[in-house]
Every structure is written in structure tokens, then in C-alpha cells.
Design an enzyme around this catalytic site. Structure first.
Site, mmCIF file in Angstrom:
data_model
loop_
_atom_site.group_PDB
_atom_site.id
_atom_site.type_symbol
_atom_site.label_atom_id
_atom_site.label_comp_id
_atom_site.label_asym_id
_atom_site.label_seq_id
_atom_site.Cartn_x
_atom_site.Cartn_y
_atom_site.Cartn_z
ATOM 1 N N LYS A 1 -12.198 -13.624 -14.879
ATOM 2 C CA LYS A 1 -11.313 -14.399 -15.207
ATOM 3 C C LYS A 1 -10.966 -14.639 -16.743
ATOM 4 C CE LYS A 1 -9.373 -19.124 -14.780
ATOM 5 N NZ LYS A 1 -9.505 -20.359 -14.264
ATOM 6 N N ASP B 1 -6.988 -30.847 -10.831
ATOM 7 C CA ASP B 1 -5.687 -30.026 -10.379
ATOM 8 C C ASP B 1 -6.258 -29.160 -9.053
ATOM 9 O OD1 ASP B 1 -3.396 -28.618 -11.119
ATOM 10 O OD2 ASP B 1 -4.300 -26.862 -12.123
HETATM 11 P P1 ADP Z 1 -5.621 -20.619 -13.562
HETATM 12 O O1 ADP Z 1 -6.403 -21.447 -14.273
HETATM 13 O O2 ADP Z 1 -4.809 -19.725 -14.557
HETATM 14 O O3 ADP Z 1 -4.683 -21.248 -12.645
HETATM 15 P P2 ADP Z 1 -7.332 -19.802 -11.386
HETATM 16 O O4 ADP Z 1 -8.772 -19.752 -11.540
HETATM 17 O O5 ADP Z 1 -6.614 -20.939 -10.548
HETATM 18 O O6 ADP Z 1 -6.605 -19.643 -12.752
HETATM 19 O O7 ADP Z 1 -6.869 -18.239 -10.824
HETATM 20 C C1 ADP Z 1 -5.663 -17.734 -10.582
HETATM 21 C C2 ADP Z 1 -5.519 -16.954 -9.202
HETATM 22 O O8 ADP Z 1 -6.360 -16.083 -9.202
HETATM 23 C C3 ADP Z 1 -5.839 -18.129 -8.021
HETATM 24 O O9 ADP Z 1 -4.686 -18.836 -7.469
HETATM 25 C C4 ADP Z 1 -6.585 -16.884 -7.229
HETATM 26 O O10 ADP Z 1 -5.412 -16.444 -6.343
HETATM 27 C C5 ADP Z 1 -7.175 -15.927 -7.847
HETATM 28 N N1 ADP Z 1 -8.373 -16.130 -8.325
HETATM 29 C C6 ADP Z 1 -9.050 -16.967 -8.937
HETATM 30 N N2 ADP Z 1 -10.407 -17.033 -8.959
HETATM 31 C C7 ADP Z 1 -10.489 -16.128 -7.751
HETATM 32 C C8 ADP Z 1 -11.980 -15.582 -7.175
HETATM 33 N N3 ADP Z 1 -13.037 -16.209 -7.422
HETATM 34 N N4 ADP Z 1 -11.881 -14.819 -6.129
HETATM 35 C C9 ADP Z 1 -10.556 -14.504 -5.602
HETATM 36 N N5 ADP Z 1 -9.457 -14.714 -6.098
HETATM 37 C C10 ADP Z 1 -9.427 -15.589 -7.268
HETATM 38 MG MG MG Z 2 -5.163 -22.189 -10.989
#
Ligand code: ADP
Ligand code: MG
Length: 365
Positions: A110, A215
Site C-alpha cells: 500500500k 471508516d
Molecule cells: P484507502 O486508505 O486508500 O481506502 P485501503 O487500505 O482501503 O486504501 O485499500 C484500498 C483497496 O485495496 C481495498 O478496498 C481493497 O480492495 C484493496 N486492498 C487493500 N488492502 C488489501 C489487502 N491486504 N489484501 C487485498 N486487497 C487489499
Molecule cells: Mg479504504
């Protein structure tokens, strides 16, 4: 850039790395670092830099994506990741990629992207930035990543269903890749009541450990094949001691209620309230120990719209000093350039696991 160019990562030389670190240090005072200043701080004696500097001066400024390479280089030096896959998500405040470690095990990367939209769209933002030292995206994104990692770790240690945190550097977090789909993409489930109960229990369990997700919506709840929830996305979490804790708690609860009603036609009279929390632990204290000052946390939460700028948060006893007096001075003296050069040396050595080369007075001119 948009897409990460893996080839570029491979060819990121020690000198590129150094110049980028120098710019990063310069960013403590400048949101965008002039090429000349970067060159002064980087203090490279050998050739090969001219290309980077030419590149820098061509564009005059340095954009944030370059730091992706810095962080990724560190993570690959630590052998946390060794290859790159596809982008799997664009969140509100991040880009998400599949990566793999040296045993080809897929992981999730991320890249935090905060502070990109400043000066536009967001009401009051301009004043805010005028009144404070301007906050670079890297500053905010680093806080966001540090906080996310700390919460994920603390939650994992207590058996919460969250991705296993692997490592982080700067604004990049590496974690377990969840084998499942975001709840928002699921149109049918067998037993909505079970998942509903499980989610509500999680909200209360978070509260019992002193935190609120903040959130808790269908985009941040992943569901596995077996129908089990895994919660993601933690930078915005707040303490149950927070002034508006009850508001955040209810908002999380209502997110789940309204989603289940809308999507699955499921409604229940049973839902938790803030008073149902009975404290058994304090994750918050542990996260505070991650090195973030209260000012940093506040800057992030304001940016994320979780709190108001002039809001005084919970406990106001300790005042924090994050060397701001130091950071705000203009970089005009030899002493300061030397200081920054040494910081660059230290940072590069730590990042790339090399010996530190501290400059003597004679080295600076
Ligand atoms: P943001 O803070 O920008 O909302 P998120 O952590 O919610 O970021 O991640 C955005 C998207 O990426 C999630 O909705 C999911 O679909 C995907 N995602 C995030 N973390 C993971 C993970 N550990 N494994 C699989 N998919 C993930
Ligand atoms: Mg998110």
C-alpha cells in the site's frame, strides 16, 4: 508515472538514492525542493550525478512518485519484497499493488498518497496551509503509513482479523494479501445475520481495546471465501477517549446497518451503542509509542477530516517537540548544510544497511 516502473527500481543507483534522500531532507523546509539545494545537500563528489541533476533541473521540481522508488529500494534491500505485480486497487488515499517476496509469496503493498489534493476542492484548506507550516505529502503519507502499520500490528497481536503486517518504510506498507473481496463487491451472502453480528462484535471489541476504526464501511471490510470478515485501512483510527468518540462509534455502526439494509435487505433491532464498550486494553498507547508525536497525529487526522483543526483532543498534558525549530530555519548556513548532509549519510546508511560516513568540518565547503 502512474504505473510503477520496476525496471527503474532495479537501476536506481546508490547515487540516485543519495540525491533523492537529499531532496527528502530538503523537504523538511521546502514542499518542493529546488535542484540546486538538492545538489548542495547530496554533496556527491563523483560523476554520474549530472544526469540526475540535469533531469531534476529540467523539471525544476521533484514529484512525489520518486519516493516510491526510495521506499521500495529499502524494502527490497531488506528482502521484504522482490517482485512486482499488478495494481489491484486505488483507494481514497492510496495505491495498492500485489508484490511478492523472494519465495514468490504474494503480498500486498500500500502506497500512501495523502495531501495530493490540497489547495483545491477542499474548503478551508488554503487558510489552513497558510497558517501552518506547509505540510508536504510525504510528511502526511509517512504518518499515515506509520500509523497504519502500528495499528495493524497491535490489532494482529490481539487476534483481530486484519492482514498480517510485514514491514513499512516511509509511505509504503507491506502486508499480507487478503484472499477475499471487499464487501462492497458482494451482492449475495448466505447468512447476512451472521456477518452482521460478527461485524458489530468487532466494532465493540475494537472499543474494548480503546479504539474506533473510523471508516468501517463496505470498502474496508474484506470477506473471505468462508464468509469471514477481514478489516483493512487503519490510518484514520481514533481513540475511544476522543472528544467525538461516540459520534465515530455510531457512524461505524450505522455504516454497517445501512449497507446491510440497502444491499441485503437485512435489518436488525440489535446494534451496539458506545455504552456497550467495556475496556480491557489500550491499543492507543501502544500506537503512540510508535514514534509519532501528537502534532503529527493531529496533522494527519485533520487532513483526513476526522477532526477539526482547532479542536483540542483528549489529553493535553504533554507538549511535543518534533525539532520544529530546527526544521523551520532556512538552509542558508554552512552548518545547516553540513547537518543535512550528515542526516543524508545517516539515512542512506540505515536504509541500505551500510556503514555511516560522518563528515568532518573540512568536508563541507
Ligand atoms: P484507502 O486508505 O486508500 O481506502 P485501503 O487500505 O482501503 O486504501 O485499500 C484500498 C483497496 O485495496 C481495498 O478496498 C481493497 O480492495 C484493496 N486492498 C487493500 N488492502 C488489501 C489487502 N491486504 N489484501 C487485498 N486487497 C487489499
Ligand atoms: Mg479504504
Amino acid at each position: 508515472m502512474g504505473k510503477l516502473d520496476v525496471v527503474m527500481l532495479r537501476y536506481l543507483s546508490a547515487e540516485d538514492f543519495r540525491v533523492l534522500t537529499a531532496i527528502e531532507m530538503g523537504m523538511k523546509n521546502h514542499e518542493l525542493v529546488p535542484a540546486m539545494l538538492a545538489a548542495q545537500i547530496a554533496n556527491l563528489k563523483h560523476g554520474g550525478v549530472s544526469k540526475i541533476l540535469r533531469e531534476l533541473s529540467k523539471h525544476k521540481l521533484v514529484s512525489y512518485e520518486r519516493y516510491d522508488y526510495l521506499a521500495l529500494k529499502v524494502l527490497s534491500t531488506r528482502e521484504v519484497l522482490s517482485s512486482f505485480g499488478n495494481q489491484i486497487g486505488v483507494g481514497k488515499e492510496s495505491n495498492i499493488y500485489v508484490v511478492a517476496d523472494k519465495d514468490d509469496k504474494p503480498l500486498c503493498l500500500k502506497l500512501h498518497r495523502l495531501g495530493r489534493t490540497c489547495f483545491r476542492n477542499i474548503k478551508g484548506k488554503r487558510d489552513y496551509h497558510q497558517n501552518r507550516k506547509s505540510m508536504s505529502w510525504l510528511y502526511l503519507s509517512r504518518i499515515s503509513a506509520t500509523r497504519e502499520f502500528a495499528y495493524m500490528k497491535a490489532l494482529q497481536d490481539r487476534g483481530f482479523p486484519v492482514p498480517k503486517p510485514i514491514d513499512f518504510n516511509r509511505h509504503c506498507v507491506v502486508m499480507e494479501l487478503v484472499n477475499g473481496y471487499p464487501l462492497c463487491t458482494i451482492s449475495e451472502i448466505e447468512n447476512p445475520d451472521e456477518l452482521y453480528d460478527e461485524l458489530m462484535n468487532l466494532i465493540v471489541r475494537f472499543g474494548n481495546h480503546g479504539v474506533i476504526h473510523g471508516d468501517f464501511n463496505e470498502f474496508n471490510i474484506m470477506v473471505t471465501d468462508k464468509g469471514k470478515p477481514i478489516i483493512i485501512d487503519f490510518p484514520q483510527m481514533v481513540s475511544t477517549e476522543h472528544l467525538n468518540a461516540e459520534y465515530f462509534f455510531d457512524r461505524d455502526v450505522n455504516c454497517v446497518r445501512s449497507f446491510f439494509k440497502r444491499k441485503f435487505g437485512y435489518e436488525s433491532e440489535l446494534y451496539p451503542s458506545f455504552k456497550d464498550i467495556c475496556r480491557e486494553g489500550c491499543i492507543d498507547a501502544e500506537v503512540k509509542a510508535s514514534g509519532l508525536t501528537r502534532q503529527m497525529e493531529k496533522d494527519l487526522l485533520v487532513e483526513m477530516g476526522q477532526i477539526d483543526e482547532d479542536e483540542d483532543s483528549d489529553d493535553d498534558d504533554d507538549d511535543d517537540d518534533d525539532d520544529e525549530s530546527n526544521e523551520e530555519k532556512p538552509l542558508d548556513s554552512i552548518t545547516e548544510i553540513k547537518l543535512l548532509r550528515n542526516q543524508v549519510n545517516e539515512s542512506v546508511a540505515k536504509d541500505l544497511n551500510e556503514k555511516i560516513n560522518i563528515l568532518s568540518d573540512n568536508d563541507v565547503n
